[in-house]
Design a protein around this motif. Structure first.
Motif, PDB file in Angstrom:
ATOM      1  N   ASN A   1       5.388  17.087  -3.288  1.00 53.16           N
ATOM      2  CA  ASN A   1       5.619  16.429  -4.735  1.00 53.16           C
ATOM      3  C   ASN A   1       5.864  15.131  -4.938  1.00 53.16           C
ATOM      4  OD1 ASN A   1       7.957  16.368  -3.240  1.00 53.16           O
ATOM      5  ND2 ASN A   1       9.208  17.722  -4.493  1.00 53.16           N
ATOM      6  N   SER A   2       5.225  14.357  -3.909  1.00 51.92           N
ATOM      7  CA  SER A   2       5.009  12.908  -3.915  1.00 51.92           C
ATOM      8  C   SER A   2       3.515  12.678  -3.856  1.00 51.92           C
ATOM      9  CB  SER A   2       5.733  12.047  -2.973  1.00 51.92           C
ATOM     10  OG  SER A   2       5.147  12.307  -1.442  1.00 51.92           O
ATOM     11  N   SER A   3       3.105  11.382  -4.037  1.00 55.78           N
ATOM     12  CA  SER A   3       1.786  11.290  -4.122  1.00 55.78           C
ATOM     13  C   SER A   3       1.307   9.821  -3.419  1.00 55.78           C
ATOM     14  CB  SER A   3       1.248  11.162  -5.502  1.00 55.78           C
ATOM     15  OG  SER A   3       1.854  10.372  -6.021  1.00 55.78           O
ATOM     16  N   GLY A   4      -0.212   9.769  -3.374  1.00 53.06           N
ATOM     17  CA  GLY A   4      -0.860   8.527  -3.019  1.00 53.06           C
ATOM     18  C   GLY A   4      -2.070   8.414  -3.737  1.00 53.06           C
TER      19      GLY A   4
ATOM     20  N   ASP B   1       0.679  -1.226  -0.079  1.00 61.67           N
ATOM     21  CA  ASP B   1       0.074  -0.103   0.056  1.00 61.67           C
ATOM     22  C   ASP B   1       0.822   1.254   0.012  1.00 61.67           C
ATOM     23  OD1 ASP B   1      -2.561  -1.393   0.035  1.00 61.67           O
ATOM     24  OD2 ASP B   1      -2.491  -1.595   2.228  1.00 61.67           O
ATOM     25  N   LYS B   2       2.042   1.277   0.727  1.00 64.70           N
ATOM     26  CA  LYS B   2       2.714   2.618   0.960  1.00 64.70           C
ATOM     27  C   LYS B   2       3.667   2.802  -0.387  1.00 64.70           C
ATOM     28  CE  LYS B   2       3.587   4.475   4.069  1.00 64.70           C
ATOM     29  NZ  LYS B   2       2.833   6.074   4.525  1.00 64.70           N
ATOM     30  N   LEU B   3       3.925   1.769  -1.092  1.00 66.76           N
ATOM     31  CA  LEU B   3       4.675   1.923  -2.241  1.00 66.76           C
ATOM     32  C   LEU B   3       3.706   2.315  -3.113  1.00 66.76           C
ATOM     33  CD1 LEU B   3       6.685  -1.453  -2.343  1.00 66.76           C
ATOM     34  CD2 LEU B   3       7.663   1.024  -2.270  1.00 66.76           C
ATOM     35  N   LYS B   4       2.494   2.049  -3.346  1.00 68.64           N
ATOM     36  CA  LYS B   4       1.541   2.417  -4.599  1.00 68.64           C
ATOM     37  C   LYS B   4       1.135   3.870  -4.039  1.00 68.64           C
ATOM     38  CE  LYS B   4      -0.783  -1.918  -5.322  1.00 68.64           C
ATOM     39  NZ  LYS B   4      -1.851  -2.784  -5.257  1.00 68.64           N
TER      40      LYS B   4
ATOM     41  N   ASN C   1      -1.074  11.069   3.763  1.00 71.49           N
ATOM     42  CA  ASN C   1      -1.049   9.804   3.099  1.00 71.49           C
ATOM     43  C   ASN C   1       0.506   9.033   3.882  1.00 71.49           C
ATOM     44  OD1 ASN C   1       1.171  10.759   1.729  1.00 71.49           O
ATOM     45  ND2 ASN C   1       0.717   9.682  -0.190  1.00 71.49           N
ATOM     46  N   THR C   2       1.070   9.820   4.639  1.00 72.54           N
ATOM     47  CA  THR C   2       2.465   9.209   5.281  1.00 72.54           C
ATOM     48  C   THR C   2       2.200   8.815   6.777  1.00 72.54           C
ATOM     49  OG1 THR C   2       3.035  11.296   5.627  1.00 72.54           O
ATOM     50  CG2 THR C   2       3.973  10.515   3.513  1.00 72.54           C
ATOM     51  N   TRP C   3       0.883   9.075   7.273  1.00 75.10           N
ATOM     52  CA  TRP C   3       0.662   8.858   8.750  1.00 75.10           C
ATOM     53  C   TRP C   3       0.419   7.329   8.702  1.00 75.10           C
ATOM     54  CZ3 TRP C   3      -3.479  12.955  10.777  1.00 75.10           C
ATOM     55  CH2 TRP C   3      -2.918  14.153  10.895  1.00 75.10           C
TER      56      TRP C   3
ATOM     57  N   SER D   1      12.075   7.086   0.678  1.00 73.51           N
ATOM     58  CA  SER D   1      11.272   7.430   1.670  1.00 73.51           C
ATOM     59  C   SER D   1      10.424   6.361   2.159  1.00 73.51           C
ATOM     60  CB  SER D   1      10.229   8.842   1.154  1.00 73.51           C
ATOM     61  OG  SER D   1       9.304   8.105   0.363  1.00 73.51           O
ATOM     62  N   TYR D   2      10.141   5.321   1.186  1.00 73.22           N
ATOM     63  CA  TYR D   2       9.539   4.064   1.662  1.00 73.22           C
ATOM     64  C   TYR D   2      10.370   3.062   2.685  1.00 73.22           C
ATOM     65  CZ  TYR D   2       9.212  -0.887   1.577  1.00 73.22           C
ATOM     66  OH  TYR D   2       9.022  -2.139   2.167  1.00 73.22           O
ATOM     67  N   VAL D   3      11.706   3.332   2.410  1.00 80.69           N
ATOM     68  CA  VAL D   3      12.679   2.579   3.130  1.00 80.69           C
ATOM     69  C   VAL D   3      12.602   3.155   4.736  1.00 80.69           C
ATOM     70  CG1 VAL D   3      15.050   1.869   3.589  1.00 80.69           C
ATOM     71  CG2 VAL D   3      13.995   1.831   1.476  1.00 80.69           C
TER      72      VAL D   3
END
Length: 338
Positions: A189-192, A38-41, A277-279, A150-152
């Motif tokens: 500038n990233s997204s979800g 989910d996070k990568l998508k 979306n990063t919470w 940032s995923y890592v």
């Protein structure tokens, strides 16, 4: 082996109320595969770049294949992840011509440094040549690398909460290195694509705060700014989808902000579930907007409850900059600050 009654901490389970993995001695493992997918998508979908030739955007993440897990042994966390990713990018030239291509990331894993990550970007065979391919191979690849990096970071901070249990003296062995680690950026500038659905079951400390400001407009007009999709896109300068009804969902800032309207009282109040979306997965704050008529002005009170403590300052600044100041500048509602 310690003799009975000598107090070897590896065997003193009664010092913890739950008698679980005392002093983090035993091997424990947490599966991070679903959360990671989910996070990568979320991090890739909607990612965009632009230059004088046009714009490019990641419009589909078609393959997220692999696994991830975290192991805890003697208070030390060991991370394992291995992913093969495929996505689609769409380019639009300044003349309005659209192009499609593919993105292939075959070796996102704990064994490779991020600078060694292979990011293969190609234009579909049936598409005519376009300078937008070069845009994706340069700026696009750079943004993709940043998002995967940032995923890592999130895997090592957000997902690991609660894995290191208190020791006999109540202090986590890795407290200094793990609990203080943060990934703190607005990530506009990233997204979800949507709120992740996998719940880690971790309780997090939260806080509340409020912001008060005035706008040179009527309550009805200001109310409409927060629920009208076109007006939201105007002041955020980004794509948004908004279903302005009770239970209606919204996605703002290219998917970086997600939520749901829980109460709408025209010209008076908006209540919503709201999150970056990063919470942590499925964690929402409760945001209440109250509109008060002050003659030629409207007073807006923003009450935020349930915000993760580590996100308090970022959330305050986000509302101040990307909502309040942006609305005033875009629609000319400037007024004095409290």
């Amino acid at each position: 082996m310690a003799k009975w009654g000598e107090g070897d901490p590896r065997w003193i389970v009664e010092e913890r109320a739950d008698a679980t993995n005392v002093n983090n001695w035993h091997w424990t493992e947490r599966d991070a595969t679903n959360w990671s997918s989910d996070k990568l998508k979320a991090l890739l979908l909607g990612l965009s770049v632009e230059n004088e030739e046009g714009t490019c955007e990641v419009t589909e993440v078609s393959k997220v294949e692999g696994e991830a897990s975290i192991n805890n042994r003697k208070g030390k966390l060991i991370f394992f992840y291995e992913w093969n990713l495929k996505a689609t990018w769409t380019g639009t030239s300044t003349a309005g011509i659209k192009y499609k291509g593919s993105i292939d990331v075959p070796n996102l894993s704990d064994e490779n440094d991020m600078e060694d990550l292979d990011i293969n970007i190609t234009l579909n065979k049936d598409e005519p040549e376009t300078p937008l391919t070069s845009l994706m191979k340069t700026k696009g690849a750079e943004k993709i690398r940043e998002s995967l990096g940032s995923y890592v970071g999130y895997l090592k901070t957000e997902f690991t909460q609660g894995m290191i249990l208190p020791t006999a003296n109540g202090v986590s062995k890795s407290q200094s290195s793990q609990s203080k680690a943060k990934v703190d950026r607005m990530q506009i500038n990233s997204s979800g694509s949507s709120a992740p659905t996998t719940n880690t079951g971790v309780k997090i400390p939260t806080c509340k705060f409020s912001i008060k400001d005035t706008f040179l407009t009527s309550p009805g007009e200001l109310f409409r700014v927060f629920i009208n999709q076109e007006m939201i896109q105007a002041f955020t300068h980004a794509q948004a989808t908004v279903n302005a009804e009770k239970g209606g969902k919204f996605r703002l800032l290219d998917g970086n902000v997600l939520g749901e309207f829980t109460e709408l009282v025209y010209e008076q109040k908006i209540v919503m579930k709201w999150r970056y979306n990063t919470w942590p997965c499925e964690h929402y704050a409760k945001i209440t907007l109250t509109f008060s008529d002050r003659g030629n002005e409207t007073e807006l009170k923003v009450e935020c409850r349930g915000v993760p403590e580590s996100e308090e300052e970022r959330t305050k600044q986000g509302w101040q900059r990307y909502y309040i100041e942006a609305i005033k500048q875009t629609f000319g509602f400037g007024a004095r600050l409290y």
